[in-house]
Design a protein around this motif. Structure first.
Motif, PDB file in Angstrom:
ATOM      1  N   LEU A 104      19.353 -35.391  -7.766  1.00  0.00           N
ATOM      2  CA  LEU A 104      20.082 -34.689  -8.805  1.00  0.00           C
ATOM      3  C   LEU A 104      20.737 -33.405  -8.297  1.00  0.00           C
ATOM      4  CD1 LEU A 104      17.290 -34.966 -11.531  1.00  0.00           C
ATOM      5  CD2 LEU A 104      19.237 -36.522 -11.190  1.00  0.00           C
ATOM      6  N   ILE A 105      21.871 -33.086  -8.887  1.00  0.00           N
ATOM      7  CA  ILE A 105      22.525 -31.800  -8.687  1.00  0.00           C
ATOM      8  C   ILE A 105      22.526 -31.082 -10.034  1.00  0.00           C
ATOM      9  CG2 ILE A 105      24.730 -30.652  -8.220  1.00  0.00           C
ATOM     10  CD1 ILE A 105      25.265 -32.924  -6.202  1.00  0.00           C
ATOM     11  N   ILE A 106      22.062 -29.827 -10.026  1.00  0.00           N
ATOM     12  CA  ILE A 106      22.002 -29.040 -11.256  1.00  0.00           C
ATOM     13  C   ILE A 106      23.007 -27.903 -11.170  1.00  0.00           C
ATOM     14  CG2 ILE A 106      20.558 -27.570 -12.710  1.00  0.00           C
ATOM     15  CD1 ILE A 106      18.128 -29.142 -11.677  1.00  0.00           C
ATOM     16  N   LEU A 107      23.872 -27.816 -12.169  1.00  0.00           N
ATOM     17  CA  LEU A 107      24.859 -26.744 -12.267  1.00  0.00           C
ATOM     18  C   LEU A 107      24.601 -25.951 -13.544  1.00  0.00           C
ATOM     19  CD1 LEU A 107      28.086 -28.817 -11.431  1.00  0.00           C
ATOM     20  CD2 LEU A 107      26.546 -27.666  -9.828  1.00  0.00           C
ATOM     21  N   GLY A 132      13.594 -36.972  -6.712  1.00  0.00           N
ATOM     22  CA  GLY A 132      13.927 -37.089  -5.298  1.00  0.00           C
ATOM     23  C   GLY A 132      14.416 -35.746  -4.793  1.00  0.00           C
ATOM     24  N   GLU A 133      15.646 -35.716  -4.275  1.00  0.00           N
ATOM     25  CA  GLU A 133      16.233 -34.451  -3.836  1.00  0.00           C
ATOM     26  C   GLU A 133      16.935 -33.794  -5.020  1.00  0.00           C
ATOM     27  OE1 GLU A 133      15.767 -32.934  -1.111  1.00  0.00           O
ATOM     28  OE2 GLU A 133      14.639 -34.575  -0.193  1.00  0.00           O
ATOM     29  N   MET A 143      20.168 -23.742  -3.987  1.00  0.00           N
ATOM     30  CA  MET A 143      18.719 -23.634  -3.890  1.00  0.00           C
ATOM     31  C   MET A 143      18.103 -25.018  -3.766  1.00  0.00           C
ATOM     32  SD  MET A 143      18.233 -20.710  -6.785  1.00  0.00           S
ATOM     33  CE  MET A 143      19.872 -21.030  -7.440  1.00  0.00           C
ATOM     34  N   ASN A 144      17.092 -25.098  -2.904  1.00  0.00           N
ATOM     35  CA  ASN A 144      16.305 -26.319  -2.742  1.00  0.00           C
ATOM     36  C   ASN A 144      14.835 -25.953  -2.747  1.00  0.00           C
ATOM     37  OD1 ASN A 144      18.850 -26.713  -0.697  1.00  0.00           O
ATOM     38  ND2 ASN A 144      18.408 -28.605  -1.804  1.00  0.00           N
ATOM     39  N   ALA A 145      14.000 -26.843  -3.226  1.00  0.00           N
ATOM     40  CA  ALA A 145      12.553 -26.669  -3.149  1.00  0.00           C
ATOM     41  C   ALA A 145      12.002 -27.583  -2.070  1.00  0.00           C
ATOM     42  CB  ALA A 145      11.894 -26.974  -4.488  1.00  0.00           C
ATOM     43  N   ILE A 146      11.090 -27.053  -1.256  1.00  0.00           N
ATOM     44  CA  ILE A 146      10.434 -27.837  -0.214  1.00  0.00           C
ATOM     45  C   ILE A 146       8.930 -27.600  -0.295  1.00  0.00           C
ATOM     46  CG2 ILE A 146      12.435 -27.770   1.315  1.00  0.00           C
ATOM     47  CD1 ILE A 146      10.963 -25.602   2.945  1.00  0.00           C
ATOM     48  N   ARG A 147       8.155 -28.485   0.330  1.00  0.00           N
ATOM     49  CA  ARG A 147       6.714 -28.259   0.447  1.00  0.00           C
ATOM     50  C   ARG A 147       6.194 -28.705   1.811  1.00  0.00           C
ATOM     51  NH1 ARG A 147       4.728 -32.490  -4.180  1.00  0.00           N
ATOM     52  NH2 ARG A 147       5.819 -34.336  -3.426  1.00  0.00           N
ATOM     53  N   GLU A 148       7.117 -28.995   2.726  1.00  0.00           N
ATOM     54  CA  GLU A 148       6.757 -29.318   4.100  1.00  0.00           C
ATOM     55  C   GLU A 148       7.864 -28.800   5.000  1.00  0.00           C
ATOM     56  OE1 GLU A 148       8.515 -33.883   3.872  1.00  0.00           O
ATOM     57  OE2 GLU A 148       6.354 -33.532   3.796  1.00  0.00           O
ATOM     58  N   ASP A 149       7.634 -28.844   6.303  1.00  0.00           N
ATOM     59  CA  ASP A 149       8.600 -28.305   7.249  1.00  0.00           C
ATOM     60  C   ASP A 149       9.992 -28.894   7.013  1.00  0.00           C
ATOM     61  OD1 ASP A 149       6.320 -27.178   8.214  1.00  0.00           O
ATOM     62  OD2 ASP A 149       6.369 -28.150  10.175  1.00  0.00           O
ATOM     63  N   ALA A 150      10.999 -28.053   7.131  1.00  0.00           N
ATOM     64  CA  ALA A 150      12.371 -28.503   6.885  1.00  0.00           C
ATOM     65  C   ALA A 150      13.338 -27.664   7.697  1.00  0.00           C
ATOM     66  CB  ALA A 150      12.720 -28.407   5.404  1.00  0.00           C
ATOM     67  N   THR A 151      14.457 -28.300   8.077  1.00  0.00           N
ATOM     68  CA  THR A 151      15.540 -27.619   8.782  1.00  0.00           C
ATOM     69  C   THR A 151      16.767 -27.594   7.883  1.00  0.00           C
ATOM     70  OG1 THR A 151      14.733 -28.221  10.990  1.00  0.00           O
ATOM     71  CG2 THR A 151      17.079 -27.711  10.788  1.00  0.00           C
ATOM     72  N   PHE A 152      17.467 -26.468   7.897  1.00  0.00           N
ATOM     73  CA  PHE A 152      18.622 -26.280   7.033  1.00  0.00           C
ATOM     74  C   PHE A 152      19.865 -26.019   7.877  1.00  0.00           C
ATOM     75  CE2 PHE A 152      14.931 -25.272   4.570  1.00  0.00           C
ATOM     76  CZ  PHE A 152      15.230 -25.686   3.291  1.00  0.00           C
ATOM     77  N   GLU A 153      20.923 -26.778   7.597  1.00  0.00           N
ATOM     78  CA  GLU A 153      22.198 -26.457   8.229  1.00  0.00           C
ATOM     79  C   GLU A 153      22.663 -25.102   7.718  1.00  0.00           C
ATOM     80  OE1 GLU A 153      25.027 -29.552   7.685  1.00  0.00           O
ATOM     81  OE2 GLU A 153      24.090 -30.871   9.166  1.00  0.00           O
TER      82      GLU A 153
END
Length: 218
Positions: A104-107, A132-133, A143-153
């Motif tokens: 989903l994308i939230i605006l 999902g994402e 903004m994104n929510a994570i709960r494990e290791d992640a890499t961001f462009e």
């Protein structure tokens, strides 16, 4: 390790949710309303969506923000949920999940009342358990929510803020103000950082919300 692209890149989503905060004017969030994916509108946001000529696929909420005329006009696409245990944004998210739309994308979730903005941002940490994402975009960033290791462009100089929700140790790579195995105890403590290059990485063990600015926003 999961990679999160820049919001300016192509993001695959099942649906767009438009909440009743500040309607976007920035081209990046607006671009997702030009796609042919379903648009789920929190009830009061329908007027804003119509200003750009986009008709919602469905209007979800308790309908307390709609006039009687609008309730009649859009009756065929209104999905009324009267319970008050959740806000309209979560009602919209749950509606999407019931349709099998998980990415989903939230605006429009920020701006206007500050209490609504804080509540909506914090909900990203709940949605990570059921969806999902989920991407939340404003006119200034993503903004994104994570709960494990992640890499961001990223890009050099991109402004980055990190919000630790569960107060667990966290480390980073390729951020200007580095930290290793730090437990942040308040939301402000890991904000206003800066990316050093084309990516940065976070090592986390608890729910975390990550904010990145758009490239053309100072």
């Amino acid at each position: 390790m999961k990679l999160y692209p820049l919001a300016e890149a192509d993001i695959t989503a099942s649906a767009v949710i438009v909440a009743n905060g500040n309607f976007p004017v920035h081209p990046v969030p607006l671009s997702f309303l030009k796609n042919k994916i379903p648009v789920v509108c929190c009830d009061g946001a329908v007027r804003k969506l119509l200003t750009i000529g986009r008709m919602p696929t469905v209007i979800v909420g308790d309908c307390d923000s709609l006039s009687e005329k609008e309730k009649l006009q859009y009756a065929s696409i209104i999905h009324k949920i009267s319970e008050q245990d959740t806000n309209d944004l979560t009602k919209a998210v749950r509606y999407c999940l019931a349709q099998g739309w998980k990415d989903l994308i939230i605006l429009g979730a920020t701006g206007r009342r500050e209490d609504h903005t804080i509540a909506n941002i914090s909900l990203l940490a709940d949605y990570i358990d059921i969806a999902g994402e989920v991407w939340m975009l404003s006119d200034y960033g993503v903004m994104n929510a994570i709960r494990e290791d992640a890499t961001f462009e990223s890009y050099p100089g991109q402004q980055v803020s990190i919000f630790s929700i569960e107060k667990k140790p966290m480390s980073c790579e390729h951020l200007k103000y580095g930290f290793e195995n730090v437990v942040f105890t308040n939301w402000w403590q890991a904000t206003l950082n800066e990316s050093l290059g084309k990516i940065f990485t976070l090592h986390v063990s608890g729910k975390t919300i990550v904010y990145r600015t758009f490239k053309d926003i100072s």
